[in-house]
Write an enzyme that holds these catalytic residues in place. Structure first.
Site, PDB file in Angstrom:
ATOM      1  N   ARG A 155      -5.924   6.057  -7.761  1.00 53.34           N
ATOM      2  CA  ARG A 155      -5.717   7.505  -7.833  1.00 53.34           C
ATOM      3  C   ARG A 155      -5.680   7.987  -9.281  1.00 53.34           C
ATOM      4  O   ARG A 155      -6.250   9.043  -9.624  1.00 53.34           O
ATOM      5  CB  ARG A 155      -4.432   7.866  -7.092  1.00 53.34           C
ATOM      6  N   LEU A 191       0.864  -1.172   0.000  1.00 49.70           N
ATOM      7  CA  LEU A 191       0.000   0.000   0.000  1.00 49.70           C
ATOM      8  C   LEU A 191       0.904   1.226   0.000  1.00 49.70           C
ATOM      9  O   LEU A 191       1.981   1.201   0.596  1.00 49.70           O
ATOM     10  CB  LEU A 191      -0.905   0.031   1.244  1.00 49.70           C
ATOM     11  N   ASP A 192       0.471   2.293  -0.649  1.00 52.79           N
ATOM     12  CA  ASP A 192       1.236   3.529  -0.621  1.00 52.79           C
ATOM     13  C   ASP A 192       1.392   4.014   0.815  1.00 52.79           C
ATOM     14  O   ASP A 192       0.583   3.671   1.692  1.00 52.79           O
ATOM     15  CB  ASP A 192       0.542   4.622  -1.447  1.00 52.79           C
ATOM     16  N   ARG A 193       2.393   4.824   1.047  1.00 49.41           N
ATOM     17  CA  ARG A 193       2.707   5.287   2.400  1.00 49.41           C
ATOM     18  C   ARG A 193       1.489   5.851   3.122  1.00 49.41           C
ATOM     19  O   ARG A 193       1.228   5.534   4.287  1.00 49.41           O
ATOM     20  CB  ARG A 193       3.807   6.353   2.318  1.00 49.41           C
ATOM     21  N   THR A 227      -1.691   5.508   2.349  1.00 48.22           N
ATOM     22  CA  THR A 227      -2.886   4.674   2.251  1.00 48.22           C
ATOM     23  C   THR A 227      -2.890   3.716   3.436  1.00 48.22           C
ATOM     24  O   THR A 227      -1.886   3.057   3.712  1.00 48.22           O
ATOM     25  CB  THR A 227      -2.897   3.880   0.937  1.00 48.22           C
TER      26      THR A 227
END
Length: 357
Positions: free
Chosen positions: A268, A154-156, A158
């Site tokens: 996104r 997961l992105d930082r 998120t």
């Protein structure tokens, strides 16, 4: 000048940033010197080039430039930043929630702000992998030590549900499910506008030509663009909607997203391509309040087959307090209304939705 170190006539083969130069050469005399600490020290006037203070970390050095560094002050600054990073890391580690665990897999809810694994652009940051290693759990090393146990990310900023492989067997099986798209992932996002209608977006995603940090929609193959598919639907809750089934004034719009592929920044990018933006996602066009300090995207549901037993398993990571606060309801009420079964049911008719390609 006993506390200063003078680098005389360092020859640079090409244009080199001051912070990069110091990170490289100070490593020998100041073990543990971080890039962020060096950048802060430069901005504080602790570094001079050719006897003149330079305040920009991006300053380009030339051949034969002399760089003067106040060693003791750099050491002090790095100690301060290291202490602050340690405090932040401990706070993030405490927010990690264990959802399920057995001998093969660990399912967690990752907090916003925590990096999953080490990257060249994030040296010195504590990561989820660090947490896993500190807990003395057995982890798969098929992805290497820096990505021990990691089969997806997961992105930082998120938050949400993730599965970790504790054995090499589990890692191979889970990776296969993700590649074959038999594992299902559903996210909840808070957006600036509701969808005009529920829809499926099938648009290839590649490297952005104008910003190396971004991805963008392109024809298949251009800039490395690969096929990507997402489904999006509006989520309406009585507590935050008015009688016309639209959001109350100044209330964020709740959107659920289902991934059929797993491209970087896929949700996104696809939302941005239909002129919808996740709150806090300034990289992809959000232009709202500066008080929003995270991207309001949360991995809500993860469904997969257990790598050893083959049993279908479904996991849900309840929404965090900051989601509820922004929506204007208490966290318990929000999670009671936004149940796993309710969200899953929202996607049952997705084959009948408008497809945008």
């Amino acid at each position: 000048m006993s506390d200063e170190i003078l680098f005389q006539k360092i020859v640079c083969n090409d244009a080199q940033r001051l912070d990069s130069f110091l990170a490289r050469f100070l490593g020998e005399v100041l073990p543990g010197a971080s890039r962020s600490g060096i950048a802060t020290a430069i901005k504080a006037g602790l570094v001079s080039v050719n006897k003149k203070a330079v305040l920009k970390p991006s300053h380009k050095l030339k051949i034969n430039d002399e760089v003067l560094v106040k060693k003791s002050r750099i050491s002090s600054e790095n100690s301060r930043i290291s202490s602050e990073n340690s405090r932040i890391s401990n706070e993030l580690f405490e927010k990690i929630k264990i959802i399920y665990e057995d001998d093969d897999i660990l399912v967690i809810s990752k907090p916003s702000g925590l990096v999953v694994h080490e990257a060249s652009s994030l040296k010195g940051e504590s990561t989820l992998v660090d947490f896993l290693k500190q807990s003395n759990r057995q982890l798969s090393t098929l992805g290497g030590e820096f990505r021990a146990g990691i089969v997806h990310r997961l992105d930082r900023y998120t938050s949400g549900v993730m599965v970790v492989a504790k054995s090499d067997f589990a890692s191979a099986e889970l990776s296969s499910q993700l590649q074959q798209k038999t594992a299902s992932r559903i996210y909840i996002a808070l957006c600036d506008l509701p969808l005009k209608q529920n829809c499926v977006v099938e648009r290839a995603i590649g490297r952005c030509e104008n910003n190396r940090l971004k991805k963008a929609v392109y024809p298949l193959g251009k800039n490395g663009a690969k096929y990507a598919k997402s489904a999006f639907c509006n989520i309406f809750l009585d507590e935050v909607q008015n009688s016309q089934n639209s959001p109350k004034k100044n209330t964020p719009n709740i959107i659920a997203a289902k991934l059929f592929t797993g491209r970087t920044h896929q949700i996104r990018v696809h939302l941005s391509s239909i002129n919808r933006h996740i709150l806090g996602d300034v990289l992809y066009g959000f232009k709202g309040s500066c008080d929003i300090i995270r991207v309001f995207l949360h991995g809500y549901i993860l469904e997969l087959k257990h790598p050893r037993t083959g049993q279908m398993m479904s996991f849900c990571a309840p929404l965090e307090d900051d989601f509820a606060a922004l929506i204007g309801v208490d966290t318990r009420t929000l999670n009671e209304k936004l149940t796993k079964n309710f969200v899953l049911s929202c996607f049952e008719p997705f084959n009948q939705w408008l497809c945008l390609s």
